[in-house]
Design an enzyme around this catalytic site. Structure first.
Site, mmCIF file in Angstrom:
data_model
loop_
_atom_site.group_PDB
_atom_site.id
_atom_site.type_symbol
_atom_site.label_atom_id
_atom_site.label_comp_id
_atom_site.label_asym_id
_atom_site.label_seq_id
_atom_site.Cartn_x
_atom_site.Cartn_y
_atom_site.Cartn_z
ATOM 1 N N HIS A 83 0.833 -1.208 0.000
ATOM 2 C CA HIS A 83 0.000 0.000 0.000
ATOM 3 C C HIS A 83 0.861 1.249 0.000
ATOM 4 C CE1 HIS A 83 -3.607 -2.483 1.565
ATOM 5 N NE2 HIS A 83 -3.572 -2.425 0.251
ATOM 6 N N CYS B 201 3.940 -12.655 2.303
ATOM 7 C CA CYS B 201 4.850 -12.510 3.443
ATOM 8 C C CYS B 201 4.773 -13.737 4.353
ATOM 9 C CB CYS B 201 4.467 -11.255 4.233
ATOM 10 S SG CYS B 201 5.493 -11.046 5.686
ATOM 11 N N HIS C 198 -9.836 -5.727 3.382
ATOM 12 C CA HIS C 198 -8.386 -5.674 3.164
ATOM 13 C C HIS C 198 -7.920 -6.967 2.487
ATOM 14 C CE1 HIS C 198 -4.087 -5.596 4.104
ATOM 15 N NE2 HIS C 198 -4.214 -4.296 4.329
ATOM 16 N N GLU D 153 -5.310 -8.772 2.763
ATOM 17 C CA GLU D 153 -4.766 -9.817 3.633
ATOM 18 C C GLU D 153 -5.888 -10.545 4.376
ATOM 19 O OE1 GLU D 153 -1.705 -8.660 6.571
ATOM 20 O OE2 GLU D 153 -2.616 -10.209 7.828
ATOM 21 N N THR E 204 -2.307 -9.114 10.288
ATOM 22 C CA THR E 204 -1.005 -8.854 10.938
ATOM 23 C C THR E 204 -0.763 -7.400 11.329
ATOM 24 O OG1 THR E 204 -0.061 -8.548 8.751
ATOM 25 C CG2 THR E 204 0.193 -10.736 9.729
ATOM 26 N N CYS F 285 2.402 -9.021 13.274
ATOM 27 C CA CYS F 285 3.769 -9.336 12.867
ATOM 28 C C CYS F 285 4.767 -8.458 13.636
ATOM 29 C CB CYS F 285 3.933 -9.161 11.365
ATOM 30 S SG CYS F 285 4.019 -7.447 10.875
ATOM 31 N N SER G 126 -3.005 -0.229 6.180
ATOM 32 C CA SER G 126 -3.572 -0.536 7.496
ATOM 33 C C SER G 126 -2.568 -0.221 8.607
ATOM 34 C CB SER G 126 -3.956 -2.013 7.533
ATOM 35 O OG SER G 126 -4.227 -2.426 8.833
ATOM 36 N N ASN G 127 -1.329 -0.693 8.445
ATOM 37 C CA ASN G 127 -0.363 -0.492 9.538
ATOM 38 C C ASN G 127 -0.092 0.988 9.762
ATOM 39 O OD1 ASN G 127 2.657 0.189 8.669
ATOM 40 N ND2 ASN G 127 1.739 -0.996 7.013
ATOM 41 N N SER H 265 5.280 0.236 4.583
ATOM 42 C CA SER H 265 5.395 0.189 3.119
ATOM 43 C C SER H 265 5.906 1.513 2.557
ATOM 44 C CB SER H 265 4.038 -0.167 2.511
ATOM 45 O OG SER H 265 3.008 0.587 3.114
HETATM 46 S S1 SF4 Z 1 3.615 -5.612 7.730
HETATM 47 FE FE1 SF4 Z 1 4.226 -7.578 8.634
HETATM 48 S S2 SF4 Z 1 2.925 -9.102 7.646
HETATM 49 FE FE2 SF4 Z 1 2.790 -7.239 6.401
HETATM 50 S S3 SF4 Z 1 4.374 -7.497 4.845
HETATM 51 FE FE3 SF4 Z 1 5.333 -6.422 6.560
HETATM 52 S S4 SF4 Z 1 6.276 -8.025 7.836
HETATM 53 FE FE4 SF4 Z 1 4.800 -8.989 6.459
#
Ligand code: SF4
Length: 408
Positions: free
Chosen positions: A83, A148, A176, A178, A244, A285, A315-316, A377
């Site tokens: 993303h 991943c 999403h 994932e 994750t 993760c 998301s992260n 990302s």
């Molecule tokens: S955020 Fe975590 S689960 Fe997603 S690609 Fe990166 S290491 Fe892998």
């Protein structure tokens, strides 16, 4: 961690030097305090952990290598590889075509694919149904699968729960990529349900406790349960896994809440809870944990504002924004270009899902303190560009070279 071959323009000499310096000084990753960058009237506090994670670097390496090694081949990505709009844009410029958008809407029909086309599976993984469709066309995905390993770990955990006859509850964003992939893998073996947040966990609890019954369940969780899901039968034994990249505190709260719900329903204690609730730790993760802990460490600094850099659909990254927003004015930006000037910033409003222009975002007082981080990302080069732009507003660009020397 394995060193990946990522295009040099995503790297940043300054950020690499800082990260390396911090890594050497804290090999056990126990120190989550930010790195202060002193630009005189401007103080930037850079989070201890941010930027490309293992899965993203792996996906980028495989994608660019695939382009290099297959001149003339038609190369497709199932959906956005990660993303980040810049990385996806670079891949498109090199000729890669996207088959689906980020929510699974088909952009190019699968019927247009041929057996000798290359289809790259993104870091989020994909559904079993999509994999089957590609295999039926004759496309071999194994060599170009960038799923991943931390996502695969969630699939394995779901499988273990399924084998022990539990229903899998996936805490994730239903649309999403994932979560859709994890749902598909879990649903292959057992009844599966996606729960987005605590509000939905509470709705689910009402059905578990028989406070609510019947068809209302299928309305409340429309498009979030596996085929044949029976709310009477399939809520007797449950286990929770997560997308994750969820917010660690939400994930913990939802798992604890559902555990308490099962204890109440079946009159259980810690000693026999396993009869109805699988004992699973969260499946967040390492990058999610590190980046969120680093933001918590960063928020201990008294500052005027926070800037978080990353894709708006990441998301992260959005969870890092939420953490910062609890404490201070926070600006979620896609790239350094969103810093329009010293007085205007174009930033994303997570709640309203629109970009907004804010004036006078930098404090007018003598000294400014800014907290800075980015999602998993986001290329480090973009964070350096943000630092350079901010330093420029304070006529402090020459200080960057001194910083580079001091961390080098
Ligand atoms: S955020 Fe975590 S689960 Fe997603 S690609 Fe990166 S290491 Fe892998």
């Amino acid at each position: 961690m394995k060193a990946f071959r990522v295009p040099i323009n995503y790297r940043s000499p300054l950020i690499s030097a800082i990260k390396n310096h911090r890594r050497q000084a804290d090999k056990m990753k126990k120190d989550f305090s930010p790195t202060p960058l002193d630009f005189g009237r401007l103080q930037i506090y850079l989070a201890r952990h941010f930027g490309f994670c293992y899965g993203v670097e792996n996906a980028i390496e495989i994608s660019f290598r695939t382009i290099e090694e297959n001149p003339g081949a038609r190369i497709f990505l199932l959906s956005e590889m990660i993303h980040n709009p810049r990385v996806n844009g670079d891949l498109k410029e090199k000729g890669i075509q996207f088959l689906q958008d980020t929510y699974g809407k088909q952009l190019i029909p699968f019927s247009e694919l041929k057996a000798d086309d290359i289809v790259i599976i993104p870091a989020f993984g994909t559904t079993l149904e999509t994999e089957k469709t590609l295999h039926e066309i004759g496309i071999r995905t194994e060599k170009f699968n960038t799923t991943c390993p931390f996502v695969e770990k969630v699939w394995n955990r779901s499988q273990q729960i399924a084998e022990r006859k539990y229903t899998v509850i996936v805490h994730g964003k239903p649309k999403h990529e994932e979560t859709r992939a994890t749902f598909s893998h879990a649903a292959f073996s057992t009844a599966t349900l996606v729960v987005k947040d605590m509000e939905e966990a509470k709705k689910l609890a009402a059905f578990i406790l028989s406070e609510k019954k019947g068809p209302e369940f299928y309305e409340a969780f429309r498009d979030q349960f596996s085929q044949g899901f029976d709310a009477e039968r399939d809520l007797e034994r449950i286990g929770v896994v997560n997308q994750t990249t969820m917010l660690a505190s939400d994930t913990q709260a939802i798992a604890d809440f559902l555990k308490q719900t099962m204890m109440k329903k079946f009159n259980l204690s810690e000693s026999n809870i396993e009869l109805h609730f699988a004992d699973t730790r969260d499946t967040l993760c390492y990058a999610t944990n590190d980046n969120q802990s680093a933001v918590s460490g960063m928020l201990e600094i008294k500052a005027d504002l926070a800037i978080v850099v990353g894709g708006y659909n990441s998301s992260n990254t959005s969870h890092l924004v939420e953490l910062c927003e609890e404490k201070l004015p926070t600006y979620f930006i896609k790239t350094e270009e969103n810093l329009l000037s010293q007085s205007e910033i174009l930033h994303y409003d997570l709640r309203k899902k629109v970009e907004r222009l804010t004036a006078n975002y930098l404090p007018s007082k003598q000294d400014s303190r800014i907290l800075l981080t980015s999602g998993a990302s986001c290329p480090d080069a973009m964070v350096e560009s943000v630092i350079r732009k901010l330093a420029g507003y304070f006529q402090a660009e020459p200080e960057i070279e001194k910083l580079l020397e001091s961390f080098g």
